[in-house]
Design a protein around this motif. Structure first.
Motif, mmCIF file in Angstrom:
data_model
loop_
_atom_site.group_PDB
_atom_site.id
_atom_site.type_symbol
_atom_site.label_atom_id
_atom_site.label_comp_id
_atom_site.label_asym_id
_atom_site.label_seq_id
_atom_site.Cartn_x
_atom_site.Cartn_y
_atom_site.Cartn_z
ATOM 1 N N THR A 166 44.954 48.378 40.455
ATOM 2 C CA THR A 166 44.668 49.447 39.499
ATOM 3 C C THR A 166 43.903 48.880 38.313
ATOM 4 O O THR A 166 43.808 47.666 38.127
ATOM 5 N N MET A 167 43.365 49.764 37.485
ATOM 6 C CA MET A 167 42.597 49.327 36.324
ATOM 7 C C MET A 167 43.436 48.464 35.388
ATOM 8 O O MET A 167 42.922 47.555 34.731
ATOM 9 N N ALA A 168 44.734 48.742 35.310
ATOM 10 C CA ALA A 168 45.603 47.958 34.439
ATOM 11 C C ALA A 168 45.889 46.575 35.004
ATOM 12 O O ALA A 168 46.113 45.622 34.256
ATOM 13 N N GLU A 169 45.870 46.446 36.335
ATOM 14 C CA GLU A 169 46.197 45.168 36.979
ATOM 15 C C GLU A 169 44.971 44.319 37.292
ATOM 16 O O GLU A 169 45.067 43.091 37.392
ATOM 17 N N PHE A 170 43.823 44.984 37.422
ATOM 18 C CA PHE A 170 42.613 44.291 37.861
ATOM 19 C C PHE A 170 42.228 43.083 37.007
ATOM 20 O O PHE A 170 41.903 42.021 37.544
ATOM 21 N N PRO A 171 42.247 43.176 35.666
ATOM 22 C CA PRO A 171 41.846 42.011 34.863
ATOM 23 C C PRO A 171 42.705 40.776 35.111
ATOM 24 O O PRO A 171 42.209 39.644 35.010
ATOM 25 N N PHE A 172 43.987 40.958 35.446
ATOM 26 C CA PHE A 172 44.838 39.811 35.736
ATOM 27 C C PHE A 172 44.389 39.119 37.029
ATOM 28 O O PHE A 172 44.352 37.891 37.115
ATOM 29 N N ALA A 173 44.031 39.937 38.024
ATOM 30 C CA ALA A 173 43.558 39.372 39.289
ATOM 31 C C ALA A 173 42.226 38.651 39.099
ATOM 32 O O ALA A 173 42.015 37.563 39.644
ATOM 33 N N VAL A 174 41.328 39.245 38.318
ATOM 34 C CA VAL A 174 40.041 38.610 38.060
ATOM 35 C C VAL A 174 40.211 37.321 37.271
ATOM 36 O O VAL A 174 39.502 36.340 37.485
ATOM 37 N N ALA A 175 41.165 37.312 36.344
ATOM 38 C CA ALA A 175 41.422 36.098 35.557
ATOM 39 C C ALA A 175 41.833 34.952 36.472
ATOM 40 O O ALA A 175 41.375 33.807 36.307
ATOM 41 N N LEU A 176 42.703 35.239 37.447
ATOM 42 C CA LEU A 176 43.124 34.210 38.395
ATOM 43 C C LEU A 176 41.957 33.771 39.271
ATOM 44 O O LEU A 176 41.741 32.572 39.487
ATOM 45 N N TRP A 177 41.194 34.741 39.767
ATOM 46 C CA TRP A 177 40.054 34.431 40.631
ATOM 47 C C TRP A 177 39.029 33.573 39.892
ATOM 48 O O TRP A 177 38.498 32.603 40.435
ATOM 49 N N ALA A 178 38.760 33.896 38.630
ATOM 50 C CA ALA A 178 37.788 33.136 37.842
ATOM 51 C C ALA A 178 38.286 31.715 37.582
ATOM 52 O O ALA A 178 37.498 30.764 37.590
ATOM 53 N N ALA A 179 39.598 31.565 37.355
ATOM 54 C CA ALA A 179 40.149 30.231 37.133
ATOM 55 C C ALA A 179 39.988 29.366 38.385
ATOM 56 O O ALA A 179 39.607 28.192 38.304
ATOM 57 N N VAL A 180 40.270 29.955 39.533
ATOM 58 C CA VAL A 180 40.121 29.223 40.794
ATOM 59 C C VAL A 180 38.657 28.875 41.048
ATOM 60 O O VAL A 180 38.332 27.768 41.489
ATOM 61 N N ALA A 181 37.759 29.825 40.745
ATOM 62 C CA ALA A 181 36.329 29.571 40.930
ATOM 63 C C ALA A 181 35.854 28.440 40.017
ATOM 64 O O ALA A 181 34.978 27.654 40.398
ATOM 65 N N THR A 182 36.405 28.350 38.823
ATOM 66 C CA THR A 182 36.036 27.271 37.898
ATOM 67 C C THR A 182 36.533 25.928 38.402
ATOM 68 O O THR A 182 35.843 24.906 38.258
ATOM 69 N N LEU A 183 37.706 25.920 39.003
ATOM 70 C CA LEU A 183 38.293 24.661 39.479
ATOM 71 C C LEU A 183 37.602 24.137 40.738
ATOM 72 O O LEU A 183 37.602 22.933 40.983
ATOM 73 N N GLY A 184 37.018 25.029 41.537
ATOM 74 C CA GLY A 184 36.429 24.618 42.813
ATOM 75 C C GLY A 184 35.449 23.466 42.706
ATOM 76 O O GLY A 184 35.663 22.396 43.299
ATOM 77 N N PRO A 185 34.347 23.625 41.953
ATOM 78 C CA PRO A 185 33.384 22.518 41.854
ATOM 79 C C PRO A 185 33.987 21.256 41.237
ATOM 80 O O PRO A 185 33.578 20.142 41.586
ATOM 81 N N ALA A 186 34.953 21.421 40.338
ATOM 82 C CA ALA A 186 35.544 20.256 39.676
ATOM 83 C C ALA A 186 36.331 19.384 40.643
ATOM 84 O O ALA A 186 36.397 18.157 40.481
ATOM 85 N N PHE A 187 36.932 19.997 41.655
ATOM 86 C CA PHE A 187 37.742 19.241 42.604
ATOM 87 C C PHE A 187 36.912 18.570 43.694
ATOM 88 O O PHE A 187 37.412 17.704 44.406
ATOM 89 N N GLY A 188 35.650 18.992 43.844
ATOM 90 C CA GLY A 188 34.815 18.448 44.905
ATOM 91 C C GLY A 188 34.687 16.934 44.887
ATOM 92 O O GLY A 188 34.989 16.259 45.888
ATOM 93 N N PRO A 189 34.235 16.329 43.765
ATOM 94 C CA PRO A 189 34.096 14.872 43.740
ATOM 95 C C PRO A 189 35.417 14.145 43.971
ATOM 96 O O PRO A 189 35.450 13.097 44.632
#
Length: 528
Positions: free
Chosen positions: A206-229
């Motif tokens: 829902t609109m009230a829950e969506f930003p929390f899900a996006v926040a988690l998704w964005a955090a994981v996306a940020t960590l992805g390239p960092a863990f590669g090396p």
């Protein structure tokens, strides 16, 4: 759980093979009488006036296929919390696997230079082309996922198959040009996850829950390239430069298979499209259509191409607020990827770190992301949504407040990294600068991601596709020019120049906060 498999990519394919049709209904459909088109459809209880307007309205309402009430279990927003959480986790892990593919290659770069006798800039194309590939791919796959007859899962399934398969020739190729082409294709096939995952999350939350899900998704996306090396450096040292590609196959293969079996079609318009198609077959009434099907009934390929390739840039040219956010996001992304070129010039040369120890420095991004994510969730829970609920949130520019507060952390972190990267200063100091930079970037991205859909709801998809390509283009350029720049004017000079750009952008976001409402009033695209 049976529903998840039944309407996953594999379950849908099996259903089509058996029944020669698609059906995403979560409950057994009612058999419709041929004399009525209103069964299982919302119908007005009041009597409509018998005039031309009333007749047209009644015809439209009785032929519009919609959800069977607010509690319809086929509506993704009504799925159980367990299903939603599982789908979110799978999408986040797949996003991590896709993003980590860009930087796994970095540990093989030195050997690629030696084996194929190419320069450092040429070898860095292995990262740059991957990043550019998923930026370009977003322009194609994002519009496709919005077509009701296609939906979210086919782009995931088809591109994911090629992504996994392409890992094999990438690990076996014996010429440099082939390796670079395959790296670009890998990035291109990775793009549906990056282009569509946010839309999939919006489908189910829902609109009230969506930003929390996006926040988690964005955090994981940020960590992805960092863990590669970190994940590839030790393996490549022991098993050879090709193993970084095998490692991507090992990481992405299982999660891709999991996606095929447990992620159901989540696009509401797609579910309703096939519901309407089934009802037309059962009743013989060709007027039965879903709302999205009706809107896109006469849409042409040229229109889709215009909206995907031209419209985003038209908005950027004509709307200075959007142009600013596009450039700002691109610079942030470019700075993030420039660290893959600056860290090898700092820690091995100034602190005598080996390649494996240098790769561990990227893990400084983990606590920065965890802290930023935690603060952002608390901010959403205790400040944003209570005010949205009671109507005291104020102007939509208030979505920019976290980005305004956090944006100074970006230049501060960069200046710390630039001027503490020297043998006389302990290695922990520039590492702290790295963490502060990522901390600021996370909040800034979240602010923009909440601001744009609220200000430009009609064009949000187009703006985000342009934003994605812009980020990839800036990262592509940063990977190629960063090392020559750092070698030429030094880490202190090069990173300080980037920090100066971020100071200007920080002032820009304050200006956008102050004058955004005025700009919206003048914009032909924004909601006033």
């Amino acid at each position: 759980m049976s529903y998840l498999f039944q309407h996953s990519a594999i379950g849908t394919l099996a259903h089509y093979i058996k029944h020669r049709k698609f059906d995403f209904a979560r409950t057994t459909a009612k058999v419709l009488s041929e004399s009525s088109s209103s069964d299982d459809l919302p119908f007005p209880t009041e009597v409509i006036a018998d005039d031309a307007v009333g007749a047209e309205l009644k015809q439209h309402q009785t032929s519009l296929v919609d959800w069977s009430g607010p509690e319809d279990p086929s509506n993704p927003q009504n799925w159980s919390q367990t299903h939603k959480v599982l789908i979110t986790v799978v999408l986040c892990v797949y996003t991590f696997a896709v993003y980590i593919g860009s930087s796994l290659y970095s540990s093989s770069q030195q050997t690629v230079m030696e084996k194929f006798d190419v320069s450092h800039v040429a070898s860095s194309l292995g990262i740059a082309l991957y990043v550019l590939g998923y930026g370009i791919g977003c322009l194609l796959f994002s519009p496709l996922s919005e077509v009701p007859a296609i939906g979210r899962n086919p782009p995931y399934a088809i591109s994911g198959f090629f992504f996994v398969i392409l890992c094999i020739p990438t690990a076996l190729v014996n010429n440099f040009a082939g390796l670079m082409i395959l790296r670009f294709l890998l990035g291109f096939m990775a793009s549906p996850c990056l282009a569509t995952a946010g839309a999939s999350l919006a489908d189910i939350w829902t609109m009230a829950e969506f930003p929390f899900a996006v926040a988690l998704w964005a955090a994981v996306a940020t960590l992805g390239p960092a863990f590669g090396p970190t994940l590839s450096s030790y393996a490549v040292k022991s098993l050879g430069w090709r193993f970084s590609s095998w490692e991507l196959l090992i990481i992405a293969g299982p999660i891709y298979l999991l996606m095929l079996t447990v992620v159901p079609e989540s696009s509401g318009p797609t579910i309703l499209y096939y519901k309407a198609k089934r009802m037309r077959e059962e009743t013989g009434n060709p007027e039965l259509m879903s709302d999205s099907e009706r809107k896109q009934k006469n849409i042409q390929i040229s229109t889709l191409l215009f909206d995907a390739l031209i419209k985003p840039w038209e908005i950027n040219v004509l709307d200075p607020a959007i142009l600013f956010t596009t450039v700002y996001m691109g610079l942030c992304y470019g700075i993030y990827y420039s660290f893959f070129e600056s860290l090898p010039l700092v820690y091995p040369e100034m602190y005598n770190f080996n390649a494996e120890s240098t790769s561990l420095i990227f893990l400084a991004i983990l606590p920065a992301c965890v802290l930023a994510f935690s603060i952002h969730v608390l901010y959403l829970k205790y400040r944003v949504f209570p005010r949205l609920t009671n109507g005291t949130f104020g102007d939509l520019e208030n979505h920019l407040l976290p980005g305004m507060v956090a944006s100074p952390f970006i230049p501060i972190g960069l200046f710390i990294f630039a001027w503490c990267s020297r043998p006389s200063v302990n290695w922990i100091a520039p590492t702290i600068g790295l963490g502060l930079t990522i901390f600021g970037i996370y909040f800034l991205v979240q602010s923009v991601f909440l601001y744009i859909p609220n200000i430009y709801p009609k064009y949000a998809a187009s703006i985000f596709s342009a934003n994605s390509l812009s980020r990839s283009a800036f990262a592509f350029a940063a990977i190629l020019f960063a090392r020559p720049m750092f070698v030429g004017i030094g880490i202190d000079g090069g990173v300080s120049m980037l920090a100066g750009l971020m100071v200007l952008c920080s002032l820009g976001i304050f200006a956008l906060y102050k004058f955004g409402k005025t700009l919206r009033a003048r914009s032909r695209f924004a909601v006033v």
